[in-house]
Design a protein around this motif. Structure first.
Motif, PDB file in Angstrom:
ATOM      1  N   ARG A  74     -72.515 -11.798  49.644  1.00 38.57           N
ATOM      2  CA  ARG A  74     -71.525 -11.763  50.731  1.00 38.57           C
ATOM      3  C   ARG A  74     -71.460 -13.097  51.488  1.00 38.57           C
ATOM      4  O   ARG A  74     -70.414 -13.467  51.983  1.00 38.57           O
ATOM      5  N   ASP A  75     -72.598 -13.787  51.595  1.00 35.60           N
ATOM      6  CA  ASP A  75     -72.596 -15.077  52.282  1.00 35.60           C
ATOM      7  C   ASP A  75     -71.726 -16.090  51.548  1.00 35.60           C
ATOM      8  O   ASP A  75     -70.967 -16.836  52.171  1.00 35.60           O
ATOM      9  N   ILE A  76     -71.847 -16.116  50.228  1.00 38.64           N
ATOM     10  CA  ILE A  76     -71.021 -17.024  49.419  1.00 38.64           C
ATOM     11  C   ILE A  76     -69.551 -16.644  49.569  1.00 38.64           C
ATOM     12  O   ILE A  76     -68.691 -17.511  49.746  1.00 38.64           O
ATOM     13  N   GLN A  77     -69.257 -15.345  49.525  1.00 33.66           N
ATOM     14  CA  GLN A  77     -67.879 -14.878  49.711  1.00 33.66           C
ATOM     15  C   GLN A  77     -67.332 -15.358  51.055  1.00 33.66           C
ATOM     16  O   GLN A  77     -66.239 -15.921  51.131  1.00 33.66           O
ATOM     17  N   TYR A  78     -68.084 -15.120  52.093  1.00 37.63           N
ATOM     18  CA  TYR A  78     -67.629 -15.439  53.445  1.00 37.63           C
ATOM     19  C   TYR A  78     -67.446 -16.948  53.633  1.00 37.63           C
ATOM     20  O   TYR A  78     -66.447 -17.388  54.206  1.00 37.63           O
ATOM     21  N   GLU A  79     -68.406 -17.731  53.155  1.00 35.35           N
ATOM     22  CA  GLU A  79     -68.301 -19.192  53.263  1.00 35.35           C
ATOM     23  C   GLU A  79     -67.053 -19.702  52.528  1.00 35.35           C
ATOM     24  O   GLU A  79     -66.358 -20.589  53.028  1.00 35.35           O
ATOM     25  N   ILE A 100     -61.021 -26.004  44.653  1.00 37.04           N
ATOM     26  CA  ILE A 100     -60.245 -24.872  45.184  1.00 37.04           C
ATOM     27  C   ILE A 100     -60.408 -23.665  44.267  1.00 37.04           C
ATOM     28  O   ILE A 100     -60.616 -22.540  44.738  1.00 37.04           O
ATOM     29  N   MET A 101     -60.339 -23.911  42.951  1.00 43.01           N
ATOM     30  CA  MET A 101     -60.528 -22.816  41.992  1.00 43.01           C
ATOM     31  C   MET A 101     -61.898 -22.167  42.190  1.00 43.01           C
ATOM     32  O   MET A 101     -62.026 -20.944  42.143  1.00 43.01           O
ATOM     33  N   GLN A 102     -62.908 -22.995  42.435  1.00 45.08           N
ATOM     34  CA  GLN A 102     -64.262 -22.476  42.634  1.00 45.08           C
ATOM     35  C   GLN A 102     -64.342 -21.625  43.902  1.00 45.08           C
ATOM     36  O   GLN A 102     -64.976 -20.568  43.912  1.00 45.08           O
ATOM     37  N   LEU A 103     -63.673 -22.061  44.967  1.00 51.77           N
ATOM     38  CA  LEU A 103     -63.680 -21.275  46.203  1.00 51.77           C
ATOM     39  C   LEU A 103     -63.050 -19.902  45.976  1.00 51.77           C
ATOM     40  O   LEU A 103     -63.589 -18.884  46.440  1.00 51.77           O
ATOM     41  N   PHE A 104     -61.936 -19.860  45.265  1.00 54.83           N
ATOM     42  CA  PHE A 104     -61.316 -18.562  44.963  1.00 54.83           C
ATOM     43  C   PHE A 104     -62.222 -17.732  44.074  1.00 54.83           C
ATOM     44  O   PHE A 104     -62.357 -16.521  44.268  1.00 54.83           O
ATOM     45  N   SER A 105     -62.861 -18.360  43.115  1.00 50.00           N
ATOM     46  CA  SER A 105     -63.792 -17.653  42.235  1.00 50.00           C
ATOM     47  C   SER A 105     -64.965 -17.081  43.031  1.00 50.00           C
ATOM     48  O   SER A 105     -65.421 -15.962  42.777  1.00 50.00           O
ATOM     49  N   ASN A 106     -65.439 -17.845  44.012  1.00 50.44           N
ATOM     50  CA  ASN A 106     -66.568 -17.397  44.834  1.00 50.44           C
ATOM     51  C   ASN A 106     -66.264 -16.128  45.625  1.00 50.44           C
ATOM     52  O   ASN A 106     -67.179 -15.418  46.039  1.00 50.44           O
ATOM     53  N   LEU A 107     -64.986 -15.847  45.834  1.00 48.48           N
ATOM     54  CA  LEU A 107     -64.623 -14.638  46.587  1.00 48.48           C
ATOM     55  C   LEU A 107     -65.042 -13.367  45.859  1.00 48.48           C
ATOM     56  O   LEU A 107     -65.130 -12.301  46.466  1.00 48.48           O
ATOM     57  N   THR A 108     -65.317 -13.469  44.557  1.00 51.48           N
ATOM     58  CA  THR A 108     -65.718 -12.295  43.773  1.00 51.48           C
ATOM     59  C   THR A 108     -67.231 -12.233  43.558  1.00 51.48           C
ATOM     60  O   THR A 108     -67.723 -11.340  42.873  1.00 51.48           O
ATOM     61  N   ALA A 111     -53.842 -10.788  51.983  1.00 48.74           N
ATOM     62  CA  ALA A 111     -52.787 -10.820  53.004  1.00 48.74           C
ATOM     63  C   ALA A 111     -52.993 -12.005  53.954  1.00 48.74           C
ATOM     64  O   ALA A 111     -52.041 -12.720  54.287  1.00 48.74           O
ATOM     65  N   GLN A 112     -54.222 -12.230  54.370  1.00 51.00           N
ATOM     66  CA  GLN A 112     -54.510 -13.344  55.277  1.00 51.00           C
ATOM     67  C   GLN A 112     -54.214 -14.686  54.617  1.00 51.00           C
ATOM     68  O   GLN A 112     -53.653 -15.583  55.246  1.00 51.00           O
ATOM     69  N   PHE A 113     -54.571 -14.820  53.354  1.00 49.38           N
ATOM     70  CA  PHE A 113     -54.277 -16.064  52.635  1.00 49.38           C
ATOM     71  C   PHE A 113     -52.769 -16.271  52.511  1.00 49.38           C
ATOM     72  O   PHE A 113     -52.269 -17.373  52.722  1.00 49.38           O
ATOM     73  N   LEU A 114     -52.044 -15.220  52.175  1.00 47.50           N
ATOM     74  CA  LEU A 114     -50.586 -15.336  52.042  1.00 47.50           C
ATOM     75  C   LEU A 114     -49.941 -15.738  53.373  1.00 47.50           C
ATOM     76  O   LEU A 114     -49.038 -16.577  53.400  1.00 47.50           O
ATOM     77  N   CYS A 115     -50.406 -15.156  54.455  1.00 43.25           N
ATOM     78  CA  CYS A 115     -49.868 -15.516  55.777  1.00 43.25           C
ATOM     79  C   CYS A 115     -50.144 -16.983  56.085  1.00 43.25           C
ATOM     80  O   CYS A 115     -49.260 -17.700  56.575  1.00 43.25           O
ATOM     81  N   ALA A 116     -51.356 -17.431  55.796  1.00 48.18           N
ATOM     82  CA  ALA A 116     -51.720 -18.829  56.056  1.00 48.18           C
ATOM     83  C   ALA A 116     -50.907 -19.775  55.172  1.00 48.18           C
ATOM     84  O   ALA A 116     -50.415 -20.807  55.637  1.00 48.18           O
ATOM     85  N   GLU A 121     -63.840 -21.499  54.230  1.00 46.85           N
ATOM     86  CA  GLU A 121     -63.434 -22.826  53.774  1.00 46.85           C
ATOM     87  C   GLU A 121     -61.962 -22.819  53.334  1.00 46.85           C
ATOM     88  O   GLU A 121     -61.208 -23.735  53.669  1.00 46.85           O
ATOM     89  N   LEU A 122     -61.546 -21.784  52.625  1.00 47.61           N
ATOM     90  CA  LEU A 122     -60.145 -21.686  52.205  1.00 47.61           C
ATOM     91  C   LEU A 122     -59.215 -21.574  53.411  1.00 47.61           C
ATOM     92  O   LEU A 122     -58.177 -22.237  53.464  1.00 47.61           O
ATOM     93  N   MET A 123     -59.585 -20.756  54.380  1.00 48.32           N
ATOM     94  CA  MET A 123     -58.751 -20.619  55.575  1.00 48.32           C
ATOM     95  C   MET A 123     -58.645 -21.950  56.321  1.00 48.32           C
ATOM     96  O   MET A 123     -57.578 -22.302  56.824  1.00 48.32           O
ATOM     97  N   LYS A 124     -59.734 -22.692  56.357  1.00 49.03           N
ATOM     98  CA  LYS A 124     -59.728 -24.002  57.008  1.00 49.03           C
ATOM     99  C   LYS A 124     -58.789 -24.955  56.258  1.00 49.03           C
ATOM    100  O   LYS A 124     -57.981 -25.653  56.881  1.00 49.03           O
ATOM    101  N   ILE A 125     -58.889 -24.970  54.940  1.00 45.81           N
ATOM    102  CA  ILE A 125     -58.043 -25.843  54.109  1.00 45.81           C
ATOM    103  C   ILE A 125     -56.573 -25.492  54.307  1.00 45.81           C
ATOM    104  O   ILE A 125     -55.717 -26.378  54.389  1.00 45.81           O
ATOM    105  N   MET A 126     -56.264 -24.208  54.422  1.00 46.99           N
ATOM    106  CA  MET A 126     -54.878 -23.747  54.527  1.00 46.99           C
ATOM    107  C   MET A 126     -54.259 -24.014  55.903  1.00 46.99           C
ATOM    108  O   MET A 126     -53.068 -23.775  56.083  1.00 46.99           O
ATOM    109  N   GLN A 127     -55.026 -24.524  56.822  1.00 51.21           N
ATOM    110  CA  GLN A 127     -54.454 -24.899  58.119  1.00 51.21           C
ATOM    111  C   GLN A 127     -53.553 -26.121  57.996  1.00 51.21           C
ATOM    112  O   GLN A 127     -52.758 -26.406  58.886  1.00 51.21           O
ATOM    113  N   GLU A 128     -53.687 -26.824  56.898  1.00 49.20           N
ATOM    114  CA  GLU A 128     -52.830 -27.965  56.577  1.00 49.20           C
ATOM    115  C   GLU A 128     -52.039 -27.632  55.319  1.00 49.20           C
ATOM    116  O   GLU A 128     -52.444 -26.771  54.542  1.00 49.20           O
ATOM    117  N   PRO A 129     -50.914 -28.314  55.093  1.00 47.65           N
ATOM    118  CA  PRO A 129     -50.152 -28.047  53.861  1.00 47.65           C
ATOM    119  C   PRO A 129     -50.988 -28.313  52.606  1.00 47.65           C
ATOM    120  O   PRO A 129     -51.775 -29.260  52.570  1.00 47.65           O
TER     121      PRO A 129
END
Length: 182
Positions: free
Chosen positions: A17-22, A5-13, A61-66, A26-34
């Motif tokens: 752009r492909d790595i950022q988007y992927e 999870i830490m790596q996914l957040f790190s990848n956002l920077t 904002a999208q992450f916080l909402c999810a 992936e984070l949005m998919k994970i956040m669909q569950e608790p």
């Protein structure tokens, strides 16, 4: 918090752009569950709502909402809602719309959160006519009511949306909005 999870957040920077988007996807998919790491990232996401980069503001904002929808047992979103809502007024239309399109998820967390989101969306529908692209904003709001209805099966949500649509003066948009909820 897991290294993955830490790596996914790190990848956002990353510059790529492909790595950022992927990583975002992936984070949005994970956040669909608790998840159990909400509060490990919450404050950084709140801070990111005011960063210079509009893409970062929208993603935060999208992450916080999810996270608020499924993984906020402390109900921190009630304290921070206005910080997220402020991004719906962002100077960058895309950032504002992406946030507006995600904010309905907060209403999945419980009745208090749902009432808060519904009241802000309804008021915004009525007051956004002087903003950039009000028809798009109104459409996003109506779609938000539909998604919130789909997630909660609360029939009051469609009644509120219909009442708002009835206020629309332009027949073309009225039809478009009605199509979005039926």
């Amino acid at each position: 918090m897991e290294k993955g999870i830490m790596q996914l957040f790190s990848n956002l920077t990353e510059r790529d752009r492909d790595i950022q988007y992927e990583s975002y996807e992936e984070l949005m998919k994970i956040m669909q569950e608790p998840v159990d790491w909400t509060y490990a990232v919450w404050e950084q996401l709140i801070q990111a709502l005011t960063y210079k980069n509009g893409h970062v503001r929208a993603s935060a904002a999208q992450f916080l909402c999810a996270l608020a929808a499924k993984s906020d047992p402390e109900e921190r979103v009630l304290e921070d809602f206005l910080k997220i809502w402020a991004v719906t007024y962002d100077e960058k239309t895309e950032t504002a719309r992406l946030t507006l399109q995600a904010i309905w998820k907060i209403g999945l967390a419980g009745q208090v959160q749902r009432d808060l989101v519904v009241s802000y969306l309804a008021k915004r529908f009525q007051t956004c006519l002087d903003e950039k692209q009000p028809a798009l904003m109104r459409y996003d709001i109506i779609v938000s009511f539909k998604k919130l209805f789909d997630g909660t099966k609360d029939p009051k949500l469609l009644k509120i949306a219909e009442r708002l649509i009835a206020e629309e003066k332009d027949v073309k948009y009225k039809k478009k909005y009605m199509k979005a909820i039926h």
